[in-house]
Each structure stands twice: as structure tokens, then as C-alpha cells.
Design a protein around this motif. Structure first.
Motif, PDB file in Angstrom:
ATOM      1  N   LEU A 106       2.533  -7.758  -4.255  1.00 33.20           N
ATOM      2  CA  LEU A 106       3.037  -6.383  -4.332  1.00 33.20           C
ATOM      3  C   LEU A 106       2.742  -5.766  -5.699  1.00 33.20           C
ATOM      4  O   LEU A 106       2.305  -4.611  -5.791  1.00 33.20           O
ATOM      5  N   LEU A 107       2.972  -6.530  -6.758  1.00 36.26           N
ATOM      6  CA  LEU A 107       2.708  -6.021  -8.107  1.00 36.26           C
ATOM      7  C   LEU A 107       1.224  -5.791  -8.323  1.00 36.26           C
ATOM      8  O   LEU A 107       0.829  -4.833  -8.985  1.00 36.26           O
ATOM      9  N   MET A 108       0.402  -6.676  -7.783  1.00 32.73           N
ATOM     10  CA  MET A 108      -1.047  -6.517  -7.929  1.00 32.73           C
ATOM     11  C   MET A 108      -1.524  -5.191  -7.358  1.00 32.73           C
ATOM     12  O   MET A 108      -2.268  -4.447  -8.000  1.00 32.73           O
ATOM     13  N   ASN A 109      -1.095  -4.875  -6.150  1.00 27.42           N
ATOM     14  CA  ASN A 109      -1.515  -3.617  -5.529  1.00 27.42           C
ATOM     15  C   ASN A 109      -1.022  -2.405  -6.314  1.00 27.42           C
ATOM     16  O   ASN A 109      -1.730  -1.399  -6.449  1.00 27.42           O
ATOM     17  N   ASN A 110       0.188  -2.481  -6.839  1.00 23.90           N
ATOM     18  CA  ASN A 110       0.732  -1.369  -7.617  1.00 23.90           C
ATOM     19  C   ASN A 110       0.049  -1.244  -8.972  1.00 23.90           C
ATOM     20  O   ASN A 110      -0.385  -0.153  -9.375  1.00 23.90           O
ATOM     21  N   PHE A 111      -0.071  -2.347  -9.703  1.00 26.43           N
ATOM     22  CA  PHE A 111      -0.665  -2.297 -11.037  1.00 26.43           C
ATOM     23  C   PHE A 111      -2.133  -1.881 -10.989  1.00 26.43           C
ATOM     24  O   PHE A 111      -2.639  -1.260 -11.921  1.00 26.43           O
ATOM     25  N   THR A 112      -2.821  -2.227  -9.895  1.00 21.64           N
ATOM     26  CA  THR A 112      -4.215  -1.808  -9.756  1.00 21.64           C
ATOM     27  C   THR A 112      -4.335  -0.289  -9.814  1.00 21.64           C
ATOM     28  O   THR A 112      -5.151   0.267 -10.562  1.00 21.64           O
ATOM     29  N   LEU A 113      -3.504   0.404  -9.041  1.00 16.30           N
ATOM     30  CA  LEU A 113      -3.560   1.873  -9.019  1.00 16.30           C
ATOM     31  C   LEU A 113      -3.009   2.479 -10.303  1.00 16.30           C
ATOM     32  O   LEU A 113      -3.528   3.484 -10.797  1.00 16.30           O
ATOM     33  N   TYR A 114      -1.955   1.883 -10.861  1.00 15.27           N
ATOM     34  CA  TYR A 114      -1.374   2.436 -12.086  1.00 15.27           C
ATOM     35  C   TYR A 114      -2.299   2.225 -13.291  1.00 15.27           C
ATOM     36  O   TYR A 114      -2.294   3.039 -14.217  1.00 15.27           O
ATOM     37  N   ALA A 125      11.329   1.984 -12.439  1.00 13.46           N
ATOM     38  CA  ALA A 125      12.227   1.796 -11.296  1.00 13.46           C
ATOM     39  C   ALA A 125      11.447   1.378 -10.051  1.00 13.46           C
ATOM     40  O   ALA A 125      11.866   0.483  -9.304  1.00 13.46           O
ATOM     41  N   LEU A 126      10.294   2.014  -9.834  1.00 13.94           N
ATOM     42  CA  LEU A 126       9.477   1.689  -8.665  1.00 13.94           C
ATOM     43  C   LEU A 126       8.941   0.261  -8.736  1.00 13.94           C
ATOM     44  O   LEU A 126       8.852  -0.435  -7.715  1.00 13.94           O
ATOM     45  N   ILE A 127       8.589  -0.191  -9.929  1.00 16.55           N
ATOM     46  CA  ILE A 127       8.116  -1.565 -10.086  1.00 16.55           C
ATOM     47  C   ILE A 127       9.230  -2.553  -9.746  1.00 16.55           C
ATOM     48  O   ILE A 127       9.016  -3.563  -9.072  1.00 16.55           O
ATOM     49  N   LEU A 128      10.449  -2.258 -10.204  1.00 17.35           N
ATOM     50  CA  LEU A 128      11.579  -3.130  -9.891  1.00 17.35           C
ATOM     51  C   LEU A 128      11.889  -3.124  -8.393  1.00 17.35           C
ATOM     52  O   LEU A 128      12.275  -4.153  -7.825  1.00 17.35           O
ATOM     53  N   VAL A 129      11.707  -1.987  -7.753  1.00 14.66           N
ATOM     54  CA  VAL A 129      11.882  -1.916  -6.296  1.00 14.66           C
ATOM     55  C   VAL A 129      10.862  -2.820  -5.607  1.00 14.66           C
ATOM     56  O   VAL A 129      11.190  -3.517  -4.627  1.00 14.66           O
ATOM     57  N   ASN A 130       9.625  -2.828  -6.110  1.00 11.48           N
ATOM     58  CA  ASN A 130       8.606  -3.716  -5.551  1.00 11.48           C
ATOM     59  C   ASN A 130       9.036  -5.172  -5.639  1.00 11.48           C
ATOM     60  O   ASN A 130       8.843  -5.955  -4.697  1.00 11.48           O
ATOM     61  N   VAL A 131       9.595  -5.548  -6.777  1.00  6.87           N
ATOM     62  CA  VAL A 131      10.057  -6.934  -6.955  1.00  6.87           C
ATOM     63  C   VAL A 131      11.149  -7.261  -5.939  1.00  6.87           C
ATOM     64  O   VAL A 131      11.126  -8.321  -5.289  1.00  6.87           O
ATOM     65  N   ALA A 132      12.112  -6.346  -5.783  1.00  6.16           N
ATOM     66  CA  ALA A 132      13.209  -6.574  -4.835  1.00  6.16           C
ATOM     67  C   ALA A 132      12.693  -6.667  -3.400  1.00  6.16           C
ATOM     68  O   ALA A 132      13.106  -7.554  -2.627  1.00  6.16           O
ATOM     69  N   VAL A 133      11.783  -5.777  -3.031  1.00  7.41           N
ATOM     70  CA  VAL A 133      11.205  -5.799  -1.683  1.00  7.41           C
ATOM     71  C   VAL A 133      10.447  -7.104  -1.453  1.00  7.41           C
ATOM     72  O   VAL A 133      10.521  -7.706  -0.371  1.00  7.41           O
ATOM     73  N   GLY A 134       9.725  -7.551  -2.467  1.00  9.06           N
ATOM     74  CA  GLY A 134       8.985  -8.802  -2.345  1.00  9.06           C
ATOM     75  C   GLY A 134       9.886  -9.995  -2.096  1.00  9.06           C
ATOM     76  O   GLY A 134       9.579 -10.864  -1.275  1.00  9.06           O
ATOM     77  N   ILE A 135      11.016 -10.037  -2.781  1.00 10.54           N
ATOM     78  CA  ILE A 135      11.967 -11.139  -2.597  1.00 10.54           C
ATOM     79  C   ILE A 135      12.550 -11.121  -1.180  1.00 10.54           C
ATOM     80  O   ILE A 135      12.677 -12.161  -0.524  1.00 10.54           O
ATOM     81  N   THR A 176      -4.031  -9.829 -11.702  1.00  9.78           N
ATOM     82  CA  THR A 176      -3.740  -8.417 -11.987  1.00  9.78           C
ATOM     83  C   THR A 176      -2.248  -8.211 -12.238  1.00  9.78           C
ATOM     84  O   THR A 176      -1.866  -7.405 -13.100  1.00  9.78           O
ATOM     85  N   ALA A 177      -1.399  -8.934 -11.496  1.00 15.14           N
ATOM     86  CA  ALA A 177       0.049  -8.798 -11.681  1.00 15.14           C
ATOM     87  C   ALA A 177       0.464  -9.198 -13.088  1.00 15.14           C
ATOM     88  O   ALA A 177       1.239  -8.499 -13.753  1.00 15.14           O
ATOM     89  N   ILE A 178      -0.062 -10.322 -13.580  1.00 19.60           N
ATOM     90  CA  ILE A 178       0.280 -10.796 -14.930  1.00 19.60           C
ATOM     91  C   ILE A 178      -0.279  -9.860 -15.990  1.00 19.60           C
ATOM     92  O   ILE A 178       0.410  -9.499 -16.949  1.00 19.60           O
ATOM     93  N   ALA A 179      -1.542  -9.448 -15.804  1.00 19.86           N
ATOM     94  CA  ALA A 179      -2.163  -8.543 -16.785  1.00 19.86           C
ATOM     95  C   ALA A 179      -1.405  -7.224 -16.854  1.00 19.86           C
ATOM     96  O   ALA A 179      -1.205  -6.660 -17.940  1.00 19.86           O
ATOM     97  N   ALA A 228       0.829  -1.204   0.000  1.00 10.22           N
ATOM     98  CA  ALA A 228       0.000   0.000   0.000  1.00 10.22           C
ATOM     99  C   ALA A 228       0.865   1.256   0.000  1.00 10.22           C
ATOM    100  O   ALA A 228       0.566   2.240  -0.694  1.00 10.22           O
ATOM    101  N   MET A 229       1.948   1.227   0.778  1.00 14.89           N
ATOM    102  CA  MET A 229       2.854   2.368   0.835  1.00 14.89           C
ATOM    103  C   MET A 229       3.490   2.633  -0.525  1.00 14.89           C
ATOM    104  O   MET A 229       3.474   3.766  -1.031  1.00 14.89           O
TER     105      MET A 229
END
Length: 446
Positions: free
Chosen positions: A148-156, A96-106, A206-209, A68-69
Motif C-alpha cells: 500500500l505504501l509503495m503505490n502511494n509513495f510512487t505517486l507522491y 493522515a492519508l499515509i497513516l490511513v494506508n497503514v491502518a487499512v493494510g493491517i 519504494t516503501a522504505i525509500a 490504487a484508490m
């Protein structure tokens, strides 16, 4: 660019609802299928499994809080730059922010896997419940990055003028979750692991889409070679901290409610609280959906320095919030008995408690909408500090104060009054901040 024209259209109720209605429908649906998910687990596996899911909630809530943040804070920063016509820079930051989400998720996946065994083994739970906790969370954590990607892609998607697609993805993910719950738990005999996998795959839709949507060169927001600007990353995280705080303290307040109810009423009180929380969650999802839906427009107009559109947006939004508040409050009060009877029989002791509690708590619906919208509005205006103060005060500080004082004075009725009283206090604070900053941002007045 067709998507760009969405922000160039006049600010009218019709155009605003094109953004907001799909998001409102999405959040309402998400709140609905969350309840259905619990029903499958409790009926197909047992109450011990449902208890295990509740015990893993703090870890899951942490994942939700971080996403969410990053999602709300990042979206506000990106759309502000789009409004400033810094399209290339915005798309670089977006990637860049999407890649940060991936790193944070890992990282979160690794930490979760490392601590879950000692944490649950040290809680003095039964062997069966401990096993359920480890099994469920172990499977759930595999989907940390997609969540993480789902929450981000939903808003984007909403920010890119694809709110309808975001709704379709959410509905598709929810339906898939429900179907897989039955298939994996019952038919495939995967037990609680099946529930975790069903939830994770539902979120992954949503993440895949989103990967395919933002890879298209025609999309308003699209993947570019990333440029990591640490000021942007820090600003996005700071700007979204209010949403993170709200998600984190929800679990704490729920535990306070349960503890207080156990003290004054017993386990029947906890059941009554759960029923009322479902009603409030459903109504709050309307306000949250609307606020998320219009946030990209606010950010864009703020970046564009178009104060006239900001003022029109605020006027229309306030009317919408008032209308929803009056309708939901009236409906909740009028249909209290039918709503409660879905969860408890009229001859059950929980029924009377929940009916009384819901009628008292209904007063909170008159204030919740304004409080949620105002906090999200400041996030969209890139003022994460004010947004965080409003969100944290509303969801934690005021709730703690009312939960300590009112039950001690009024008993059980004080517990029910705690939420309306806290929301009223938050309303006063939100209104004061709203008028204090109106001159700075130009969203109200002449």
C-alpha cells in the motif's frame, strides 16, 4: 523551493516529459518483471505453483485496487491544495492519508489471514495446489502495508518532482525481486514461499525509500503532525474509486475471456489470449505511465486556477497520446510474428491463433491511450464520478457487451474483436465527457 519551481516552469513538451518519462519507464518495467516473475515460478517450481498464484490473484487484486484508490484519489486532493497554496494543510492531510494506508493494510492482512484457509479448502482443488495457495498468500499478506505504501509513495514522489527517484526505486525493487526469486526459490529451497517473499521485498524498496524521502524538511511534500479531516479522506477515496473499479474488474474480464475461449477453441485459445494480453499490457503501460506522470501537474494547475497552463497541458498531451498510439499500433501489427514466437513455436497451434488475434486486437491500441488519459485526467481534476463512469464502462460494461454479442455472431474472430469494439465504444464516451466538461475546467478551447 526548487521543487515548487517545477510547477512554475512553462508547459512545454520537454518539461512535461521530465515528469512523464520516468513514470512511463517505471510502468513498462513493472509490466516486464511481472512476466519474468511468472517464468521463475513455472520453471523452478512447476505449473501447479503458477496455477496457485493465479488462484490467489483475486485477493492480491483487491490489495492493488484499494492501494490504487487511496494513492490516485489522495494524490489529486493533496496536489490541488498545493496549487491553492495551502501547503501546511496539504502536508497534514498527506500524513493522515499515509497513516490511513497503514491502518487499512493491517485490517486487510487480518481479514486475508482469516479467510484464506476456508476459501481455498472449499474450492475442491488438489491438496498440492491448495497448499501452494495458502503458503503463497500467507507470506504475501505480510507485505500488505509495504505494498500500500509503495503505490502511494510512487505517486507522491512524482508529485514532489522526484519522478526519477521513483523510477530508480521501482527498477531497484524489480531487480531485487528477480534476484531473490532465484536465490530464495532455487538456492534456499523455499519454494513458493520464496516467491512471495521475493515479491514483497521488491515492493518494499519504494516503501522504505519513501519514508526517508518524505521525512526530509526540504521535500515539497513531507510528514507533519497529521490532522484527520474526514471530508478529505472521503473525498480522496471517492476520487480514486475509478482506479479501484478498474483493478477489480480486470480479473472478471480475464475469466470471461478464458471461459469464452474454452467454449470456442479450448485450452489453446487461453494460451493465445495470454500472449495477446501481454502485448496489450505492455502498450497500455506506456499510456498509464504518462497519465500518472502528468496527473500531479493537472491537479496543481487546477488548484491554482491556471487555465492557460491546463490548456497547454491538454494540447501537448493529446499529441503525445496520438503519437504513442500510432507507433504502438504499427509496431504491434508489423512485429506480430516475432512477438508471438517469443511465447509459442511457429509449428504450435497456439501460434496461428495468437498471430490472427494480435493483428485484430492491435486496433484497440488506437483508442486505449485516449481512454486511459481522459479517465486519469478527471481523477486529477478531482472529479471521481466521471472518472469512475469512464473507467468502469470501458473495463467492464462495454467488454461484457462485446464479449456476449460478437462471439455469438462471428465466432472466434468475434472474441478478438471484442477488445477493439469495447475500446471504440469507450472512446466515444470519453470524447463526449471530454468536451462536455471543457468549459467547467477550462482545459480546452478559447
Amino acid at each position: 523551493m526548487e521543487n515548487q519551481n517545477i510547477y512554475e516552469k512553462p508547459v512545454t513538451l520537454k518539461n512535461i516529459l521530465q515528469f512523464a518519462v520516468p513514470t512511463m519507464a517505471m510502468t513498462v518495467f513493472m509490466s516486464f518483471y511481472t512476466m519474468v516473475d511468472g517464468l521463475f515460478v513455472s520453471n523452478l517450481i512447476g505449473t501447479e505453483a503458477l496455477s496457485a498464484i493465479n488462484l490467489t490473484a483475486p485477493v492480491i487484486q483487491l490489495v492493488t485496487a484499494v492501494s490504487a484508490m487511496l494513492a490516485t484519489g489522495g494524490s489529486a486532493v493533496i496536489m490541488k491544495k498545493m496549487g491553492e497554496h495551502k501547503t501546511q494543510e496539504a502536508q497534514e492531510d498527506f500524513t493522515a492519508l499515509i497513516l490511513v494506508n497503514v491502518a487499512v493494510g493491517i485490517v486487510m492482512w487480518g481479514l486475508g489471514r482469516g479467510i484464506m484457509n476456508p476459501v481455498f479448502r472449499g474450492m475442491n482443488l488438489s491438496e498440492q495446489v491448495t497448499g501452494y495457495c495458502v503458503e503463497y498468500l500467507g507470506r504475501y499478506l505480510w507485505f500488505t502495508v509495504p505494498i500500500l505504501l509503495m503505490n502511494n509513495f510512487t505517486l507522491y514522489m512524482i508529485a514532489s518532482g522526484k519522478a526519477a527517484l521513483s523510477l530508480v526505486c521501482s527498477v531497484a525493487g524489480g531487480v531485487l525481486n528477480m534476484i531473490l526469486d532465484y536465490v530464495l526459490i532455487h538456492i534456499c529451497s523455499m519454494g513458493i514461499s520464496g516467491a512471495a517473499v521475493a515479491t514483497g521485498l521488491g515492493y518494499s524498496v519504494t516503501a522504505i525509500a519513501g519514508i526517508f524521502v518524505f521525512a526530509k524538511p526540504t521535500s515539497l511534500l513531507r510528514f507533519k503532525r497529521p490532522v484527520f479531516r474526514w471530508r478529505v479522506l472521503a473525498g480522496g477515496a471517492a476520487n480514486g474509486c475509478s482506479e479501484m473499479a478498474t483493478a477489480l474488474v480486470t480479473g472478471i474480464i480475464t475469466m470471461m475471456f478464458n471461459w469464452t475461449m474454452l467454449r470456442y477453441v479450448g485450452e489453446e485459445g487461453i494460451a493465445a489470449v495470454t500472449i495477446i494480453m501481454y502485448v496489450l499490457m505492455f502498450a497500455s503501460s506506456l499510456y498509464t505511465g504518462y497519465s500518472y506522470g502528468v496527473a500531479p501537474m493537472i491537479s496543481f494547475y487546477y488548484g491554482e486556477q491556471n487555465r492557460e497552463k491546463l490548456k497547454k497541458m491538454t494540447v501537448v498531451s493529446k499529441k503525445v497520446i496520438v503519437a504513442i498510439s500510432l507507433v504502438t499500433a504499427a509496431a504491434s501489427f508489423a512485429f506480430t510474428r516475432p512477438l508471438v514466437s517469443v511465447f509459442a513455436r511457429p509449428d504450435h497451434p497456439v501460434y496461428g491463433l495468437a498471430v490472427t488475434g494480435n493483428r485484430i486486437c492491435t486496433a484497440a491500441l488506437l483508442f486505449i491511450g485516449f481512454n486511459i488519459y481522459t479517465s486519469n485526467m478527471f481523477t486529477a481534476l478531482s472529479n471521481g464520478i466521471v472518472s469512475a463512469v469512464l473507467a468502469f464502462s470501458r473495463s467492464f460494461v462495454f467488454m461484457v457487451i462485446t464479449m456476449i454479442i460478437l462471439p455469438a455472431v462471428l465466432g472466434v474472430n468475434g472474441i478478438w474483436l471484442a477488445t477493439p469494439a469495447a475500446e471504440l465504444m469507450a472512446f466515444v464516451l470519453s470524447a463526449s465527457m471530454f468536451f462536455r466538461y471543457k468549459g467547467k475546467y477550462g482545459y480546452w478551447g478559447k
